[in-house]
Design a protein around this motif. Structure first.
Motif, PDB file in Angstrom:
ATOM      1  N   HIS A 148      -0.416 -31.073 -50.995  1.00 49.93           N
ATOM      2  CA  HIS A 148       0.470 -30.376 -50.067  1.00 49.93           C
ATOM      3  C   HIS A 148       1.490 -31.307 -49.421  1.00 49.93           C
ATOM      4  N   TYR A 149       1.070 -32.487 -49.006  1.00 50.47           N
ATOM      5  CA  TYR A 149       1.923 -33.320 -48.172  1.00 50.47           C
ATOM      6  C   TYR A 149       2.647 -34.433 -48.933  1.00 50.47           C
ATOM      7  N   ASP A 150       2.138 -34.827 -50.086  1.00 48.81           N
ATOM      8  CA  ASP A 150       2.792 -35.903 -50.829  1.00 48.81           C
ATOM      9  C   ASP A 150       3.841 -35.344 -51.793  1.00 48.81           C
ATOM     10  N   VAL A 151       4.603 -34.388 -51.320  1.00 45.60           N
ATOM     11  CA  VAL A 151       5.700 -33.792 -52.089  1.00 45.60           C
ATOM     12  C   VAL A 151       6.938 -34.684 -52.027  1.00 45.60           C
ATOM     13  N   GLY A 152       7.035 -35.466 -50.989  1.00 43.47           N
ATOM     14  CA  GLY A 152       8.199 -36.335 -50.783  1.00 43.47           C
ATOM     15  C   GLY A 152       8.717 -36.171 -49.370  1.00 43.47           C
ATOM     16  N   ASN A 153       8.819 -37.280 -48.662  1.00 47.01           N
ATOM     17  CA  ASN A 153       9.277 -37.211 -47.274  1.00 47.01           C
ATOM     18  C   ASN A 153      10.698 -36.684 -47.160  1.00 47.01           C
ATOM     19  N   ASP A 154      11.540 -36.982 -48.148  1.00 47.02           N
ATOM     20  CA  ASP A 154      12.924 -36.494 -48.103  1.00 47.02           C
ATOM     21  C   ASP A 154      12.970 -34.971 -48.158  1.00 47.02           C
ATOM     22  N   PHE A 155      12.064 -34.378 -48.942  1.00 47.64           N
ATOM     23  CA  PHE A 155      12.001 -32.920 -49.009  1.00 47.64           C
ATOM     24  C   PHE A 155      11.588 -32.342 -47.661  1.00 47.64           C
ATOM     25  N   TYR A 156      10.592 -32.925 -47.053  1.00 47.12           N
ATOM     26  CA  TYR A 156      10.134 -32.424 -45.744  1.00 47.12           C
ATOM     27  C   TYR A 156      11.197 -32.611 -44.668  1.00 47.12           C
ATOM     28  N   GLU A 157      12.007 -33.649 -44.778  1.00 45.32           N
ATOM     29  CA  GLU A 157      13.100 -33.826 -43.815  1.00 45.32           C
ATOM     30  C   GLU A 157      14.099 -32.673 -43.902  1.00 45.32           C
ATOM     31  N   ILE A 158      14.318 -32.166 -45.114  1.00 46.15           N
ATOM     32  CA  ILE A 158      15.198 -31.006 -45.279  1.00 46.15           C
ATOM     33  C   ILE A 158      14.620 -29.802 -44.547  1.00 46.15           C
ATOM     34  N   VAL A 159      13.351 -29.531 -44.781  1.00 43.31           N
ATOM     35  CA  VAL A 159      12.724 -28.326 -44.247  1.00 43.31           C
ATOM     36  C   VAL A 159      12.490 -28.436 -42.740  1.00 43.31           C
ATOM     37  N   LEU A 160      11.907 -29.521 -42.305  1.00 44.95           N
ATOM     38  CA  LEU A 160      11.448 -29.641 -40.916  1.00 44.95           C
ATOM     39  C   LEU A 160      12.522 -30.123 -39.964  1.00 44.95           C
ATOM     40  N   GLY A 161      13.549 -30.778 -40.482  1.00 43.38           N
ATOM     41  CA  GLY A 161      14.586 -31.316 -39.613  1.00 43.38           C
ATOM     42  C   GLY A 161      14.171 -32.646 -39.012  1.00 43.38           C
ATOM     43  N   PRO A 162      14.958 -33.189 -38.095  1.00 39.56           N
ATOM     44  CA  PRO A 162      14.727 -34.543 -37.568  1.00 39.56           C
ATOM     45  C   PRO A 162      13.385 -34.730 -36.873  1.00 39.56           C
ATOM     46  N   SER A 163      12.829 -33.675 -36.303  1.00 40.71           N
ATOM     47  CA  SER A 163      11.570 -33.832 -35.562  1.00 40.71           C
ATOM     48  C   SER A 163      10.402 -34.174 -36.473  1.00 40.71           C
ATOM     49  N   MET A 164      10.441 -33.730 -37.722  1.00 47.48           N
ATOM     50  CA  MET A 164       9.356 -33.918 -38.690  1.00 47.48           C
ATOM     51  C   MET A 164       8.013 -33.453 -38.110  1.00 47.48           C
ATOM     52  N   VAL A 165       8.034 -32.313 -37.468  1.00 46.77           N
ATOM     53  CA  VAL A 165       6.816 -31.691 -36.942  1.00 46.77           C
ATOM     54  C   VAL A 165       6.508 -30.471 -37.798  1.00 46.77           C
ATOM     55  N   TYR A 166       5.327 -30.475 -38.421  1.00 51.99           N
ATOM     56  CA  TYR A 166       4.976 -29.402 -39.335  1.00 51.99           C
ATOM     57  C   TYR A 166       3.923 -28.494 -38.687  1.00 51.99           C
ATOM     58  N   SER A 167       4.317 -27.878 -37.604  1.00 50.48           N
ATOM     59  CA  SER A 167       3.510 -26.865 -36.917  1.00 50.48           C
ATOM     60  C   SER A 167       4.482 -26.106 -36.030  1.00 50.48           C
ATOM     61  N   CYS A 168       4.027 -24.990 -35.438  1.00 48.68           N
ATOM     62  CA  CYS A 168       4.980 -24.133 -34.766  1.00 48.68           C
ATOM     63  C   CYS A 168       5.564 -24.794 -33.526  1.00 48.68           C
ATOM     64  N   ALA A 169       6.850 -24.584 -33.314  1.00 52.42           N
ATOM     65  CA  ALA A 169       7.548 -25.097 -32.140  1.00 52.42           C
ATOM     66  C   ALA A 169       7.252 -24.211 -30.939  1.00 52.42           C
ATOM     67  N   TYR A 170       7.740 -24.630 -29.779  1.00 46.50           N
ATOM     68  CA  TYR A 170       7.504 -23.895 -28.528  1.00 46.50           C
ATOM     69  C   TYR A 170       8.863 -23.508 -27.970  1.00 46.50           C
ATOM     70  N   TRP A 171       9.208 -22.227 -28.148  1.00 43.28           N
ATOM     71  CA  TRP A 171      10.554 -21.757 -27.849  1.00 43.28           C
ATOM     72  C   TRP A 171      10.619 -21.196 -26.425  1.00 43.28           C
ATOM     73  N   GLU A 172      11.234 -21.954 -25.557  1.00 43.30           N
ATOM     74  CA  GLU A 172      11.456 -21.462 -24.196  1.00 43.30           C
ATOM     75  C   GLU A 172      12.827 -20.787 -24.077  1.00 43.30           C
TER      76      GLU A 172
END
Length: 431
Positions: A148-172
């Motif tokens: 699941h996770y060793d797909v490539g960090n560059d790919f995850y940077e595309i999806v997750l954005g600069p935060s690189m947090v792979y869980s739900c955000a907290y939208w205020e």
């Protein structure tokens, strides 16, 4: 005159007992079905063979991942109207797989067989993981995490954005994804009541976002553990760039092998879904033992709806085969019970269900905006997996099919002094 779409539409209506709720475009260019909306594009006959040989969710998933089946227009709209066919969710609901096996629908099945051609079952796409046994040994968990996770960090940077947090955000508010992820990390830190000099264990530390935030903003020392080599390398680089190597250690280590407790606090964000029901009590007991008396655990975990017959629960076949091998979801009540059985006192449960739906839609938008690069970094099939998985998951959260919860628990000492404030949720307003 090309008529494959018209014939398919008629066969699907006969099979399902109702008109197909989307327009079809077949491999011969023909179209049929309601106009004006998104189109389900069946690019070749192989898609039919996949569906016939693996009726229901897995056959549809294979056709999508292989590129035999796609959507032109709003993917969410197609998933919304076809949810019952694609996911087969809901107790007692008749899914496409069951329909294909219905004796009354055999005429339609024979028609699909003729249209699909005489060949046997197509080979599954290379992205599929097969032969899993859900053992949740150290070795099998490491393989699953790597898939699941060793797909490539560059790919995850595309999806997750600069935060690189792979869980739900907290939208205020309707802010940026990066800001909402920062707010989520800060919420976790405040729930744990982190203070300078404390020791934090971050289980399933991912790319180091929680570890860096806690050390930089709250002055704690952090040990982050992950089973992914690529995540660990990325996280260590971030720690060094932040000048936090004296306060943050990133290990490639199974949480069951951590022996340097006690810790003042433990964060487990989006990790417990990988543990499995048979190992969950062990997971809770290990974390309980690693905490000092009075220490807090923040367990952030996706939950499914409970079933009338829990023994009938089965893992989602698409997600098991393509996304999270060996992953399992449990109702939040089951999670709370297991934590209590391990000795924790559960003090707060907060649902963030709608927050995850918003997060997933941002991730899908990120992927679609850089689709060509994402395909180049992984494979067309892998990119299709992620687009379908995240879009379908967003709808599942919106429709209350699944949820996500932050459970705050304490290793309360024998005298009963929890260290918690008398008034709940003082962490909701940042000092």
């Amino acid at each position: 005159m090309p008529d494959a779409a018209l014939r398919l539409n008629s066969l699907f209506e006969q099979l399902l007992g109702a008109p197909l709720p989307v327009r079809i475009r077949a491999w011969d260019g023909s179209e049929a079905g309601p106009p004006g909306g998104p189109v389900l594009v069946i690019r070749n006959r192989r898609a039919l063979r996949r569906l016939i040989w693996k009726p229901g969710e897995l056959g549809l998933a294979r056709a999508w991942v292989a590129g035999d089946l796609t959507v032109e227009g709003d993917l969410y709209a197609v998933l919304e109207v076809m949810a019952g066919l694609v996911w087969e969710r809901g107790e007692g609901a008749r899914g496409l797989g069951e329909a294909l096996r219905d004796p009354d629908a055999r005429g339609a099945v024979r028609g699909l067989l003729r249209m699909g051609g005489p060949a046997g079952p197509p080979a599954p796409p290379p992205e599929e993981v097969r032969g899993r046994r859900h053992l949740h040994t150290r070795r099998s968990d490491k393989r699953a995490i790597s898939h699941h996770y060793d797909v490539g960090n560059d790919f995850y940077e595309i999806v997750l954005g600069p935060s690189m947090v792979y869980s739900c955000a907290y939208w205020e508010d309707d802010g940026t994804l990066e800001g909402a992820q920062r707010d989520k990390l800060d919420l976790v830190c405040r729930k744990l009541d982190l203070r300078p000099g404390m020791r934090l264990l971050d289980v399933g530390c991912g790319w180091g976002s929680m570890a860096v935030h806690a050390a930089r903003e709250y002055g704690v020392s952090v040990v982050g553990v992950t089973l992914s080599q690529e995540q660990a390398g990325y996280a260590r680089k971030r720690v060094a760039e932040e000048g936090l190597t004296d306060r943050v250690e990133i290990r490639v280590q199974d949480y069951r092998d951590v022996t340097d407790g006690p810790y003042d606090a433990v964060s487990s964000i989006g990790m417990a879904e990988h543990v499995g029901s048979e190992r969950y009590l062990e997971y809770a007991r290990v974390l309980h033992a690693l905490l000092k008396p009075g220490g807090r655990l923040l367990n952030h975990q996706i939950a499914r709806r409970p079933q009338t017959d829990e023994s009938a629960y089965s893992v989602d076949r698409f997600i098991d085969a393509y996304v999270f091998p060996d992953g399992e979801l449990a109702p939040v009540g089951t999670t709370v019970t297991q934590l209590e059985r391990a000795g924790f006192e559960v003090r707060d449960v907060e649902s963030l269900r709608e927050h995850y739906a918003l997060t997933l839609r941002r991730w899908v938008a990120n992927l679609e905006a850089q689709w060509v690069r994402a395909v180049r970094l992984t494979s067309p099939g892998r990119a299709r997996v992620w687009r379908l998985y995240m879009a379908a998951s967003a709808l599942a959260f919106e429709r209350n099919r699944i949820g996500v919860n932050q459970v705050l628990a304490v290793r309360t000492p024998e005298p009963g002094t929890s260290g918690m404030p008398l008034r709940a949720r003082t962490w909701n307003t940042r000092p």
